[in-house]
Design a protein around this motif. Structure first.
Motif, PDB file in Angstrom:
ATOM      1  N   HIS A 104       0.864  -1.183   0.000  1.00 34.70           N
ATOM      2  CA  HIS A 104       0.000   0.000   0.000  1.00 34.70           C
ATOM      3  C   HIS A 104       0.903   1.236   0.000  1.00 34.70           C
ATOM      4  CE1 HIS A 104      -3.597  -2.345   0.681  1.00 34.70           C
ATOM      5  NE2 HIS A 104      -3.014  -2.953   1.685  1.00 34.70           N
ATOM      6  N   LEU A 155      -8.006   1.379   4.424  1.00 33.51           N
ATOM      7  CA  LEU A 155      -6.970   2.016   3.602  1.00 33.51           C
ATOM      8  C   LEU A 155      -7.552   2.932   2.538  1.00 33.51           C
ATOM      9  CD1 LEU A 155      -4.717  -0.919   3.903  1.00 33.51           C
ATOM     10  CD2 LEU A 155      -3.670   1.306   3.578  1.00 33.51           C
ATOM     11  N   GLU A 195       3.726   5.349   5.760  1.00 37.30           N
ATOM     12  CA  GLU A 195       4.472   4.341   6.513  1.00 37.30           C
ATOM     13  C   GLU A 195       5.332   3.516   5.561  1.00 37.30           C
ATOM     14  OE1 GLU A 195       1.051   4.755   6.809  1.00 37.30           O
ATOM     15  OE2 GLU A 195       1.249   5.987   8.609  1.00 37.30           O
ATOM     16  N   THR A 196       4.723   3.152   4.416  1.00 34.11           N
ATOM     17  CA  THR A 196       5.485   2.391   3.413  1.00 34.11           C
ATOM     18  C   THR A 196       6.668   3.221   2.917  1.00 34.11           C
ATOM     19  OG1 THR A 196       3.518   1.168   2.752  1.00 34.11           O
ATOM     20  CG2 THR A 196       5.305   1.264   1.145  1.00 34.11           C
ATOM     21  N   GLU A 219      -6.455   6.102   6.390  1.00 32.87           N
ATOM     22  CA  GLU A 219      -5.052   6.068   5.954  1.00 32.87           C
ATOM     23  C   GLU A 219      -4.349   4.778   6.308  1.00 32.87           C
ATOM     24  OE1 GLU A 219      -2.982   9.937   6.700  1.00 32.87           O
ATOM     25  OE2 GLU A 219      -4.930  10.462   7.509  1.00 32.87           O
ATOM     26  N   GLY A 220      -5.142   3.715   6.542  1.00 25.13           N
ATOM     27  CA  GLY A 220      -4.522   2.451   6.939  1.00 25.13           C
ATOM     28  C   GLY A 220      -4.099   2.515   8.395  1.00 25.13           C
ATOM     29  N   HIS A 221      -3.281   1.551   8.776  1.00 25.77           N
ATOM     30  CA  HIS A 221      -2.863   1.487  10.177  1.00 25.77           C
ATOM     31  C   HIS A 221      -1.959   2.670  10.503  1.00 25.77           C
ATOM     32  CE1 HIS A 221      -4.410  -2.330   9.408  1.00 25.77           C
ATOM     33  NE2 HIS A 221      -3.343  -3.084   9.543  1.00 25.77           N
TER      34      HIS A 221
HETATM   35  N1  ADE Z   1      -1.541  -1.932   5.715  1.00 24.36           N
HETATM   36  C1  ADE Z   1      -2.405  -1.467   6.620  1.00 24.36           C
HETATM   37  N2  ADE Z   1      -2.111  -0.191   6.938  1.00 24.36           N
HETATM   38  C2  ADE Z   1      -1.026   0.164   6.219  1.00 24.36           C
HETATM   39  C3  ADE Z   1      -0.264   1.347   6.118  1.00 24.36           C
HETATM   40  N3  ADE Z   1      -0.547   2.421   6.839  1.00 24.36           N
HETATM   41  N4  ADE Z   1       0.778   1.342   5.267  1.00 24.36           N
HETATM   42  C4  ADE Z   1       1.061   0.244   4.538  1.00 24.36           C
HETATM   43  N5  ADE Z   1       0.386  -0.899   4.598  1.00 24.36           N
HETATM   44  C5  ADE Z   1      -0.662  -0.948   5.430  1.00 24.36           C
END
Ligand code: ADE
Length: 418
Positions: A51, A341, A55-56, A345-347
């Motif tokens: 994703h 997501l 964070e990525t 914004e995902g985790h």
């Molecule tokens: N999967 C769940 N949340 C995410 C995030 N914030 N960044 C990347 N992968 C995820």
């Protein structure tokens, strides 16, 4: 540098978000500082299909600091944050192939572009890149040291590949690490799913009847957090042990067909397909909100819903009103794509810190053990998992007790009893 993103002008906003997320990812920062000195990934080409989030981006910067040559593509057509993709390209020189809302053809074109770099390590969230490698890019398999997989759904696919004898490379199961699934799947999915539902709908959860389908680590997190917002939560399960666990955790356990008739909200978190059918939804409570937080958009039949609809309207971004014959309405979030997501914004970065510490260490482990690792699925060594937990605690300023020599001896002996 090749790339395909929405708009480079979005980079300044993305850069600030990457910086903020990075400030919450203290364990990954420690790994990044060490990688910068030791360069354990020197000259290694990595293609990551994840994703595209802030964070990525911090994981990519860590791998790059370690000397890797990284290329990134999206693992979901709707979850890409275009500003992050822009900053990765413009500010950090990371080839990125991802546009939010891309169609299936573009999605696969982007995966293909990542494989065109001839990676020695691939990274997946959902196993799409590894699948492409084993189907259309078999000739490249011999160039690959190994892969790593982030998510439960990806693990299900990899296990099926292994069982059929189709898997041809070693894969690090990041999802197996305790510092991954106990935290990311449970607290990450729990919070971000509620966040996604609220951002898409702005409803009050207190007093709502909510059904969570699936009581794995993700379902547990979602049910727990919905209860925390004073929703009235029921759980549907197919596994008797998990169903019992849900019951003894204090949830009502019901079948989907029964619960859907009177619940206000239903969320799928199973990793399976066709969990909720169109026919179930036609019998659902009028006005029910339907969302999925599982990896793929197959948990409920969005295309079937669209076909069966008498009319459809988008009321808010990612909130679609579907009217069936007889004027029954349902509200579908994010076209059945993972709601945490797409609409949120995902985790949060604090939890992705541990997941991506595992990813970074998995890449290093693959390089360190490249001639030794057998084809198959491998778990990151328990010492590394423990180290990540220890570093996380330290980053939070928390000290824990240590076993005394007497206690260690006692735990490894059997003579002492009553
Ligand atoms: N999967 C769940 N949340 C995410 C995030 N914030 N960044 C990347 N992968 C995820």
């Amino acid at each position: 540098m090749k790339y395909d993103i929405k708009d480079l002008k979005l980079a300044p906003q993305g850069k600030l978000k990457i910086e903020w997320a990075g400030s919450q990812m203290k364990v990954l920062r420690l790994i990044r500082d060490r990688f910068a000195k030791e360069k354990p990934l020197s000259g290694i080409k990595i293609a990551a299909c994840l994703h595209i989030s802030s964070e990525t981006a911090n994981l990519m910067l860590t791998l790059k600091a370690g000397g890797a040559d990284v290329t990134l593509c999206a693992c979901n057509p709707l979850s890409t944050k275009d500003d992050i993709a822009a900053s990765l390209v413009k500010d950090f020189g990371i080839p990125t192939f991802a546009i939010s809302g891309e169609d299936k053809k573009t999605y696969y074109k982007h995966l293909t572009a990542a494989l065109d770099t001839h990676p020695q390590i691939t990274m997946d969230d959902g196993a799409d890149l590894v699948t492409l490698l084993h189907t259309e890019r078999k000739s490249q398999l011999k160039e690959v040291i190994g892969s790593s997989e982030e998510t439960t759904t990806g693990m299900i696919r990899l296990k099926a590949m292994l069982k059929e004898g189709a898997l041809k490379i070693p894969v690090m199961a990041v999802n197996n690490s305790l510092t991954k699934h106990l935290f990311d799947n449970r607290y990450g999915t729990g919070q971000s799913t509620v966040d996604g539902i609220l951002r898409a709908t702005n409803i009050l959860l207190a007093g709502k009847k909510a059904l969570v389908c699936g009581y794995g680590w993700c379902g547990k997190g979602v049910a727990m957090r919905l209860r925390g917002m004073a929703a009235n939560v029921a759980v549907a399960e197919v596994d008797p042990v998990k169903a019992l666990e849900a019951l003894m955790d204090g949830f009502v356990v019901r079948t989907i067909k029964d619960a859907i008739k009177d619940n206000d909200l239903v969320i799928t978190a199973t990793g399976n397909k066709s969990v909720i059918t169109v026919s179930d939804l036609k019998k659902a409570k009028d006005g029910i909100i339907v969302a999925n937080t599982g990896h793929f958009n197959v948990e409920f039949d969005y295309e079937g819903i669209v076909k069966a609809a008498k009319s459809r309207r988008t009321l808010r971004e990612n909130l679609e009103e579907i009217t069936f014959e007889g004027d029954k309405k349902i509200f579908v979030l994010a076209e059945g794509r993972l709601v945490n997501l797409v609409t949120a914004e995902g985790h949060p970065p604090d939890v992705m810190d541990m997941s991506f510490a595992n990813q970074a260490l998995a890449a290093e482990y693959l390089v360190q053990n490249k001639s030794k690792l057998k084809v198959g699925i491998h778990t990151i060594p328990a010492q590394l998992d423990q180290m990540i937990a220890q570093l996380k605690l330290e980053s939070l300023g928390i000290s824990i007790d240590k076993l005394t020599e007497e206690q260690k001896k006692y735990l490894s002996s059997w003579q002492e009893g009553t």
